[in-house]
Design a protein around this motif. Sequence first.
Motif, short mmCIF file in Angstrom:
data_model
loop_
_atom_site.label_atom_id
_atom_site.label_comp_id
_atom_site.label_asym_id
_atom_site.label_seq_id
_atom_site.Cartn_x
_atom_site.Cartn_y
_atom_site.Cartn_z
N ALA A 36 46.82 32.54 15.03
CA ALA A 36 46.61 31.43 14.10
C ALA A 36 45.53 30.49 14.61
N SER A 37 45.61 30.10 15.88
CA SER A 37 44.61 29.15 16.41
C SER A 37 43.23 29.79 16.46
N VAL A 59 48.19 28.60 7.10
CA VAL A 59 49.12 28.28 8.19
C VAL A 59 49.79 26.95 7.90
N ALA A 62 52.94 25.67 13.72
CA ALA A 62 52.29 26.20 14.93
C ALA A 62 53.27 26.98 15.78
N GLU A 66 57.08 29.41 11.25
CA GLU A 66 56.02 29.68 10.28
C GLU A 66 56.51 30.55 9.11
N THR A 86 51.35 32.50 14.23
CA THR A 86 51.50 31.37 15.14
C THR A 86 52.16 31.75 16.45
N ALA A 315 52.08 20.25 13.61
CA ALA A 315 51.29 21.46 13.86
C ALA A 315 49.82 21.12 14.07
N TYR A 319 47.57 21.85 17.34
CA TYR A 319 46.32 22.61 17.34
C TYR A 319 45.20 21.80 17.98
#
Length: 996
Positions: A36-37, A59, A62, A66, A86, A315, A319
Amino acid sequence: MSPRRSQTGGRVDRTRTIRFTFDGRPFTGHAGDTLASALLANGVTLFGRSFKYHRPRGVLTAGVDEPNALVTVLHGEVREPNIPATMLEIYDGLTVVSQNRFPTLAFDFGAANQLGGKLLGAGFYYKTFMGPVFGPLKGTRFWMFCEYFIRRAAGLGRAGIARDPARYERMNAFCDVLVVGSGPAGLVAAKATADNGARVILAELEPKFGGSANWSDETIDGMAAAEWASTMVRDLKARDNVRLLPRTTVWGYYDDNNMAALERVTDHKSAPGKGEPRHRHWSIWAGSVVLATGAFERPLVFPGNDRPGVMLASAAERYANEFGILPGQKVALFVNNDAAYRAASTLRKAGAEITAIVDARDEISAAAQEIAEGAGGELLRGHAVVATEGGKHVSGIKVQKFDLANGALSGEARHLDADCLLVSGGWSPVIHLASQAGLKPEWNETLQAFLPPKPTQNWVGAGAFNGRFTTAEALAEGVAAGLSAAGSIGRAEYAPEVEAPVLDPHPAPVFEIRAKGKAFVDLQHDVTADDVRLAYKEGFVSVEHLKRYTTLGMATDQGKTSNVPGIAIMADAQGRPISDVGTTRFRPPFAPVSLGALAAERYGEVKPERLTPMHDWHVENGATMYAAGLWHRPAIYGLAGETVEQAYVREAKTTREAAGIVDVSTLGKIAVQGPDAADFLDRVYTNMFSTLAVGKARYGLMLREDGIALDDGTTWRLGNDDFLMTTTTANAGKVMQHLEYLLDVVWPELKVQLTSVTDQWAGAAIAGPKAREILASCVTGTAVDNDTLPFMGIVHGEIAGAPVMICRLSFSGEMAFEVYSGAGHGVHVWEALIEAGKPYGMVCYGLEALGTMRIEKGHVTGAEIDGRTTARDLGLDWMLSKKKPFVGSMMMDREGLADVDRVRLVGVIALDNRPLNGGAHIVEDNEAAPRNSIGHITAVCYSPMLGKYIGLALVKGGKKRHGARAFVSDPLRNRFGPVEIVSNHFFDPEGKRMHG
């Protein structure tokens, strides 16, 4: 470097570039990134499509909660679907595809479902596809037609069929204290416990210990929170009495403080190291447990809340702090609590423009006001977001004046620029394990959250799990929890100090914004607020029924973000407080568990195999083996080129014309001995056994206490106080448990000893007109003529020097003898009987032929004694003694069990001379659907004696229907056709052959 990624900060290692693919496109990230990141850093915001409407989804969170960004990981031909992006750590060569779309994620044909609108509301499949359509698709056949397409469209992700080459392990561990969760509360709890000398296991589902401390901007003991967490972890690692388990999800809480956990050992690696498993399943027995599992932030329910670019405030904060990523350049917030204001401050410092903070409350704390002023942008108190704008990503929002007290909107909606909307609807403690371990959660009106129930096992909670949402509260409670779990009394030497703005953790009441457009409650299953209200209108007032009717909270995230908003809407519809409506019970697993880990080393056929003493002989002599429960039995002894039907017809026909031999070692055998053995059997069986003479056997029937048939079999009287009971193969264990229960609980005064002797005896049954001659030619020490060995008589002798016990009884309907020897002599006696039978043309026969002959005779087995039938249903009412009580006699005459409309045992003959199927329905009208069934077929065969396909069936009316025509209806196997209902005694109904 990605424009969305900062040059510094976070846990990622920017010196290590990781290459992976998503939907065939190459991307790069850094060591420490999740999928995800990494994708967010590359500007990807569209991750998947929703379950029902195929709406674009990005998304939301985090972590493990999810609901949207689920992907399928490909390992060559092996597919693993429904992995939260995530939670997936990237590695070189990672190959991932999106789900629930065709042909591509950007252009998905399934998006046409959005045109269905209200047609796809709650329970639409029940109401739409079960309709009374006329013509060839009327009634249930319409569902049968539609089901194929529904099944193709349904589901999340597509499971693979390739063999998984990965290795899995299972471990058992014992500790004094298990700490679940390594946030600030969990860390200090583990330290306090370890300081007192306890053996500690600390389990954390994330790769890194520390939880929120890893991305918080708070200061603990004068250190940045992440640095403080690292220091604590180093201290714990150095201790001999502490075991740390990262990437480990504790997913189940069972009796006696037995915890189930899954450790993801190599999911973050390109290839496992030597000897490393992919997953390791832990069974942990703990003296006490500290639950420091934290809390999940809740989204808000408003139209357009599912558009990519809508993200939880916590979240986005994570991030930014942990991965150095901005989820957007122009960020707006929609909140109902102070804690979310930290995200505005964090993103502002990271370089984002805060365009607005929309707060549903009219009043906020001074600390929140100060943060808002520092973040810039508008502060709109008493307002709500009523829509999001854009296509596959947020490009703006609409806000409107909102009265929280009555949920009313007023004034004109106005547009605000934003490419990212952060939402926060308060916090829900992660109480799943506590709920599994005990009672239902309890609603706390002040915190607007369900808190854990009172413990029924030895656990103690700490931190946000208990609703302590500030770090200072969590740390203080974590220390206390650790001391309590360790059994210590007093104060700990360690008392951490926190420096952070004190934000009021109490949110506004859970609310819903009612405006034009779909407002989603469960993002994964596309359950809207309207669906929840519709379910209530249609009579689903229980939250458990709501869950199953709408599928709210039934997806892979198990309602982690949707449960409380959905319950609040249901409570509002009912006009009742949330505390009265309650919540569903959380059940294991907390998060999905790989099947490989559950099986671990026990892959393949994990059941024990039970082999008769003659098993190897059967295999060596061409038998096709069949699993009957745990036993392996010959199905047929096929000749070259024979089908199964041809083989069993030949075996059965030869047995009836000459002779056949079958292995019956698998029958359950129970020694019933003692002064009260005969009295005990009178109570257990429906017929009398105390009058049975020594050296004789009798057929018996057992009932359950509710009057339903349990099992049948023969019992042999070997001495005054010595009986040998035989049971069906499948029910041997069940009967043994039944008898032991009766002796232990109901009649403990009876002097009876039970011993399972199934494995001590090998058994062979010889049947057919030549059976007596064959037996007489090889047995010594006894005669087997009719006077010496009458029907149901028992004699003792020898065959080829081995002692045997012989009883004349028949399951096939032919003259037959069961020959029992010690298991060690089984093959020796069997081969002697085979040799003796050769001059008479005797064949070996298997289960198929055995079943054919029993169907021709109308004998019942487990297919008819199925836990629902009575003695009368089976035509065995002649066995119900009127001279004595027995188990089930008080209940067998209940009105429902004596109803003349109950199904009764009959025979059926296929008038179109086509094979029948077990389980097929019997109907009166050839066009009738199975729902108009008058019964069903229990067993089928081709009868060599009748030259027809026949079967046994349970049909309403029973004997009254003999001679009547009906129809078989088997839509799943497309078998329809006429049958004649007849007596279940197809062949030799007078029994002359077995009594001859």
